[in-house]
Each structure stands twice: as structure tokens, then as C-alpha cells.
Design a protein around this motif. Sequence first.
Motif: not given
Length: 208
Positions: A81-93
Motif C-alpha cells: 500500500n505504501a509503495v502504491q501510494q508513493a508512486a502516485v506522488v513521486a517518481d523515485v521512492i
Amino acid sequence: MNINNEVTALNDPPRLVLLLGGARSGKSTFAERLAVQSGRSVAFIATAIATDEDMRDRIARHQASRAANWQTIEEPLHLVNAVQQAAVVADVIILDCLTVWLSNWLFSQGDAEQLEEDTAISAQYYAGALQEIDVLLQVVAQLAPGKTLIVVTNEVGLGIVPAYSLGRIYRDVLGLVNQRVAAAATRVYLMIAGLGVDIKRLHETATL
């Protein structure tokens, strides 16, 4: 290894980068430098929980080192869930780190003493942790083009064998988790004294 060369590599960009090493080897700093110098938007997934004063201090130091415009997601357990959420707002996680996540996940499974004493339960833990990682890797593979996940983890297999069974279970499962992520990663860096060595590139070019 010149980090500027690796910035060029991040701009390709690779889908998954793994950084592993011992304590204070420079893993988090290297991950942050890669992210900053890529010039792309960044999200940071923090898995640590402030369980005591020392951990609170460590968390505060990590927070202070991050750029002000980064998105931070605090998630001790649910990495997908965290990676999916992060991918919405950023290109590098940046995911920092798998080591702490695995500890959190272990203690979320129930009675740690029972885990030590019951081999069937410990076998379920091995399988369950690897299943969590497999799902994470599937999600990473399905991210939109141009997204990069940088995963930070510890190499705990180079020290002494833990004296208690729970420690040995943790060490062994983390080793398997690291292997699973390394196999899927485009780049794998072993951090030693602040220096990152691309061991996957060396592995691919090694011959007898």
C-alpha cells in the motif's frame, strides 16, 4: 564507484535498486544522494517505529536529512500500500528499510516465544514473509514507466550466529528476503564505509 555515474543510471531509470550493508555503512545516505541527484520527485517510506528514546533520536536524524519537498509515508507493515501510494506522488521512492519492516512483521504475527518453540509456526513465518515480498515485487514490476524504488536493507549474515532461536530465525529470513529482492533488482549495491559497490554488475560479468 563514482556516484555521478550512478545518477546517470538512475535517470535511465532502473525499476528497482537494492542497497545493503552493515550498520552505519552509509546505506540511507547513499539512497538519499541517488534520489536527490536524479532531479526527480521523491517519496520516502519510513518503516521505523519510535519504541524508545534511541529510536526516536534515530528517526529524528533521518527526518532532518531529507529534503523538505519530499513526501514521507510512515508505514511499519503494509509495504504494498505504501509503495502504491508513493508512486502516485513521486517518481523515485525510497523504502528505508526492509530490516525494520521484517522485525515489525515478525512481532505482528503473534507470540514471539511460541514462534521460537514451534517449528511449524516458524516455517509459516518463513513462507509468510517471502509471500509478502513476492507481492511487493509484483507491484513494483507493474509500476508506471519512469518509476524507481530504492530499497535499503541490512546484511546481517556476516556477523556472529545469534545465541537465541528467534534471532536465528530473523537472520535467516532476512537473508532469504534480501536474496529475493536482489534477484529482481536492476542494481544491487553493497555499502562498505560509505562506498557503494555494484555487486550485481560484478556478478553478471564474472567468469571463471
